[in-house]
Write a protein that holds these residues in place. Structure first.
Motif, PDB file in Angstrom:
ATOM      1  N   PRO A  14      45.140  39.918  57.206  1.00  0.00           N
ATOM      2  CA  PRO A  14      44.540  39.178  56.087  1.00  0.00           C
ATOM      3  C   PRO A  14      43.170  38.653  56.489  1.00  0.00           C
ATOM      4  N   ARG A  15      42.169  38.846  55.609  1.00  0.00           N
ATOM      5  CA  ARG A  15      40.816  38.408  55.933  1.00  0.00           C
ATOM      6  C   ARG A  15      40.052  38.135  54.654  1.00  0.00           C
ATOM      7  N   ASN A  16      39.622  36.886  54.479  1.00  0.00           N
ATOM      8  CA  ASN A  16      38.734  36.510  53.367  1.00  0.00           C
ATOM      9  C   ASN A  16      39.277  36.941  52.010  1.00  0.00           C
ATOM     10  N   GLY A  17      40.551  36.685  51.772  1.00  0.00           N
ATOM     11  CA  GLY A  17      41.139  36.999  50.474  1.00  0.00           C
ATOM     12  C   GLY A  17      41.579  38.435  50.310  1.00  0.00           C
ATOM     13  N   VAL A  18      41.477  39.223  51.367  1.00  0.00           N
ATOM     14  CA  VAL A  18      41.871  40.629  51.327  1.00  0.00           C
ATOM     15  C   VAL A  18      42.930  40.877  52.400  1.00  0.00           C
ATOM     16  N   LEU A  19      43.975  41.626  52.050  1.00  0.00           N
ATOM     17  CA  LEU A  19      44.968  42.042  53.036  1.00  0.00           C
ATOM     18  C   LEU A  19      44.720  43.510  53.364  1.00  0.00           C
ATOM     19  N   PHE A  20      44.360  43.767  54.619  1.00  0.00           N
ATOM     20  CA  PHE A  20      44.150  45.125  55.090  1.00  0.00           C
ATOM     21  C   PHE A  20      45.471  45.645  55.636  1.00  0.00           C
ATOM     22  N   ARG A  50      50.942  35.842  45.498  1.00  0.00           N
ATOM     23  CA  ARG A  50      49.947  35.096  46.288  1.00  0.00           C
ATOM     24  C   ARG A  50      48.555  35.344  45.705  1.00  0.00           C
ATOM     25  N   ARG A  51      48.074  34.419  44.924  1.00  0.00           N
ATOM     26  CA  ARG A  51      46.759  34.600  44.338  1.00  0.00           C
ATOM     27  C   ARG A  51      45.653  34.437  45.380  1.00  0.00           C
ATOM     28  N   SER A  52      46.005  33.900  46.544  1.00  0.00           N
ATOM     29  CA  SER A  52      44.999  33.808  47.607  1.00  0.00           C
ATOM     30  C   SER A  52      44.674  35.185  48.171  1.00  0.00           C
ATOM     31  N   ILE A  53      45.567  36.145  47.995  1.00  0.00           N
ATOM     32  CA  ILE A  53      45.304  37.530  48.386  1.00  0.00           C
ATOM     33  C   ILE A  53      44.887  38.277  47.127  1.00  0.00           C
ATOM     34  N   ARG A  54      43.634  38.650  47.044  1.00  0.00           N
ATOM     35  CA  ARG A  54      43.065  39.162  45.800  1.00  0.00           C
ATOM     36  C   ARG A  54      42.894  40.672  45.795  1.00  0.00           C
ATOM     37  N   ALA A  55      42.942  41.277  46.965  1.00  0.00           N
ATOM     38  CA  ALA A  55      42.822  42.729  47.060  1.00  0.00           C
ATOM     39  C   ALA A  55      43.640  43.213  48.239  1.00  0.00           C
ATOM     40  N   LEU A  56      44.134  44.433  48.123  1.00  0.00           N
ATOM     41  CA  LEU A  56      44.864  45.104  49.199  1.00  0.00           C
ATOM     42  C   LEU A  56      44.081  46.360  49.551  1.00  0.00           C
ATOM     43  N   VAL A  57      43.813  46.551  50.830  1.00  0.00           N
ATOM     44  CA  VAL A  57      43.143  47.765  51.294  1.00  0.00           C
ATOM     45  C   VAL A  57      44.146  48.567  52.102  1.00  0.00           C
ATOM     46  N   LEU A  58      44.438  49.763  51.633  1.00  0.00           N
ATOM     47  CA  LEU A  58      45.421  50.625  52.284  1.00  0.00           C
ATOM     48  C   LEU A  58      44.692  51.789  52.939  1.00  0.00           C
ATOM     49  N   ARG A 197      30.698  51.277  51.791  1.00  0.00           N
ATOM     50  CA  ARG A 197      31.160  51.364  50.400  1.00  0.00           C
ATOM     51  C   ARG A 197      32.350  50.447  50.175  1.00  0.00           C
ATOM     52  N   LEU A 198      33.256  50.393  51.137  1.00  0.00           N
ATOM     53  CA  LEU A 198      34.413  49.512  51.021  1.00  0.00           C
ATOM     54  C   LEU A 198      33.965  48.063  50.889  1.00  0.00           C
ATOM     55  N   GLU A 199      33.052  47.629  51.743  1.00  0.00           N
ATOM     56  CA  GLU A 199      32.579  46.243  51.678  1.00  0.00           C
ATOM     57  C   GLU A 199      31.893  45.959  50.350  1.00  0.00           C
ATOM     58  N   GLN A 200      31.144  46.925  49.839  1.00  0.00           N
ATOM     59  CA  GLN A 200      30.492  46.740  48.550  1.00  0.00           C
ATOM     60  C   GLN A 200      31.512  46.544  47.438  1.00  0.00           C
ATOM     61  N   GLN A 201      32.525  47.389  47.423  1.00  0.00           N
ATOM     62  CA  GLN A 201      33.534  47.293  46.373  1.00  0.00           C
ATOM     63  C   GLN A 201      34.344  46.001  46.478  1.00  0.00           C
ATOM     64  N   LEU A 202      34.660  45.589  47.692  1.00  0.00           N
ATOM     65  CA  LEU A 202      35.411  44.341  47.859  1.00  0.00           C
ATOM     66  C   LEU A 202      34.579  43.149  47.409  1.00  0.00           C
ATOM     67  N   SER A 203      33.291  43.166  47.688  1.00  0.00           N
ATOM     68  CA  SER A 203      32.446  42.053  47.250  1.00  0.00           C
ATOM     69  C   SER A 203      32.420  41.956  45.732  1.00  0.00           C
ATOM     70  N   GLN A 204      32.460  43.101  45.064  1.00  0.00           N
ATOM     71  CA  GLN A 204      32.481  43.085  43.601  1.00  0.00           C
ATOM     72  C   GLN A 204      33.828  42.600  43.068  1.00  0.00           C
ATOM     73  N   VAL A 205      34.907  43.032  43.703  1.00  0.00           N
ATOM     74  CA  VAL A 205      36.237  42.558  43.289  1.00  0.00           C
ATOM     75  C   VAL A 205      36.319  41.044  43.413  1.00  0.00           C
ATOM     76  N   LEU A 206      35.788  40.500  44.503  1.00  0.00           N
ATOM     77  CA  LEU A 206      35.915  39.071  44.765  1.00  0.00           C
ATOM     78  C   LEU A 206      35.038  38.223  43.851  1.00  0.00           C
ATOM     79  N   ARG A 207      34.157  38.852  43.083  1.00  0.00           N
ATOM     80  CA  ARG A 207      33.406  38.114  42.055  1.00  0.00           C
ATOM     81  C   ARG A 207      34.273  37.811  40.837  1.00  0.00           C
ATOM     82  N   CYS A 208      35.362  38.540  40.703  1.00  0.00           N
ATOM     83  CA  CYS A 208      36.210  38.440  39.509  1.00  0.00           C
ATOM     84  C   CYS A 208      37.359  37.472  39.750  1.00  0.00           C
ATOM     85  N   ALA A 209      37.763  36.789  38.695  1.00  0.00           N
ATOM     86  CA  ALA A 209      38.862  35.830  38.808  1.00  0.00           C
ATOM     87  C   ALA A 209      40.177  36.564  39.069  1.00  0.00           C
ATOM     88  N   PRO A 210      40.957  36.131  40.044  1.00  0.00           N
ATOM     89  CA  PRO A 210      42.181  36.870  40.389  1.00  0.00           C
ATOM     90  C   PRO A 210      43.191  36.954  39.257  1.00  0.00           C
TER      91      PRO A 210
END
Length: 265
Positions: A14-20, A50-58, A197-210
């Motif tokens: 888990p890192r910065n709202g994302v679970l890898f 868990r709304r603190s986890i906003r994205a999952l990277v598989l 590209r992954l970091e770019q997409q995650l930054s955009q996801v994290l702009r949105c309300a979970p």
């Protein structure tokens, strides 16, 4: 908050709202064993609310995403008859259902082998990023089998016409063809570009309300098979709740005050 499950076939970070989540059976190109299926399902259940986890990277370890089902599990099921094969196969279908419905944004990073079950996982992602040299395919018919659980998700992802061609020829193809088919959203030339590209997409996801993302994802998935009138009625109800809810109030206030909303700060 309870800790994340302990896994033997997965690495969790888990890192910065994302679970890898890393499929970690590199010796078998991350073939999907029953244990891995069970552990993935357990992780999805554990983070669902868990709304603190906003994205999952598989992604996969060792340069491959996932080479499909584990033939050792299939060999082990042989001694127990057809019921064991049915249970084995259906467990993976349940994983695909749960991955598709997870409230978090699901991002798949696709390298190396993306075959069979790995292909199915790519089809239930919200965002798919592939390396150009990745090898996609559904080899089941070439083995005398059928892509039983992944087939409906493949049809939803790329359409019936292309799904028929790919499954009935067991064709292999690269990232460029995956992009052309609409299976993936981005194709990158090398691992560094993939990470950027992954970091770019995650930054955009994290702009949105979970909460808004979760409700929007549910609405989009429901639009595939639900009658339009009832679907729009429910969407109106969900919209009204969002406007008057904490996220809607914070988002509109942040806009008026010309600042970032709390979830994007």
């Amino acid at each position: 908050m309870s800790p994340l499950p302990t896994c033997q076939t997965l690495l969790l970070e888990p890192r910065n709202g994302v679970l890898f989540i890393t499929l970690n059976r590199p010796e078998s190109r991350n073939a999907m064993s029953l244990q891995m299926v069970a552990e993935l399902r357990t992780v999805l259940a554990a983070v669902r609310d868990r709304r603190s986890i906003r994205a999952l990277v598989l992604r996969g370890a060792g340069g491959h995403f996932c080479a499909g089902g584990d033939l050792k599990d299939m060999a082990g099921a042989r001694t127990r008859g057809s019921a064991a094969y049915r249970e084995l196969n259906r467990a993976f279908g349940a994983l695909l259902e749960e991955a598709q419905q997870t409230p978090q944004v699901l991002v798949c990073v696709l390298q190396g082998a993306v075959l069979g079950g790995g292909f199915g996982l790519a089809c239930v992602s919200d965002i798919a990023i592939a390396e150009h040299s990745a090898q996609f395919g559904m080899p089941e018919t070439g083995l005398g089998l059928l892509p039983a659980q992944i087939a409906p998700f493949v049809v939803q992802r790329i359409g019936l016409t292309q799904a028929r061609r790919l499954t009935l020829t067991a064709a292999r193809f690269d990232g460029a063809e995956a992009l052309h088919l609409g299976l993936v959203h981005f194709v990158e030339a090398d691992p560094r570009a993939l990470e950027e590209r992954l970091e770019q997409q995650l930054s955009q996801v994290l702009r949105c309300a979970p909460g808004a993302n979760a409700a929007t994802k549910a609405l989009l998935l429901a639009s595939v098979d639900q009658p339009l009138g009832p679907l729009l009625d429910q969407a109106a109800e969900d919209f009204a709740q969002a406007v008057t809810g904490a996220e809607g109030l914070e988002g509109t206030l942040a806009f008026v005050q010309k600042r970032k909303p709390a979830w994007a700060s």
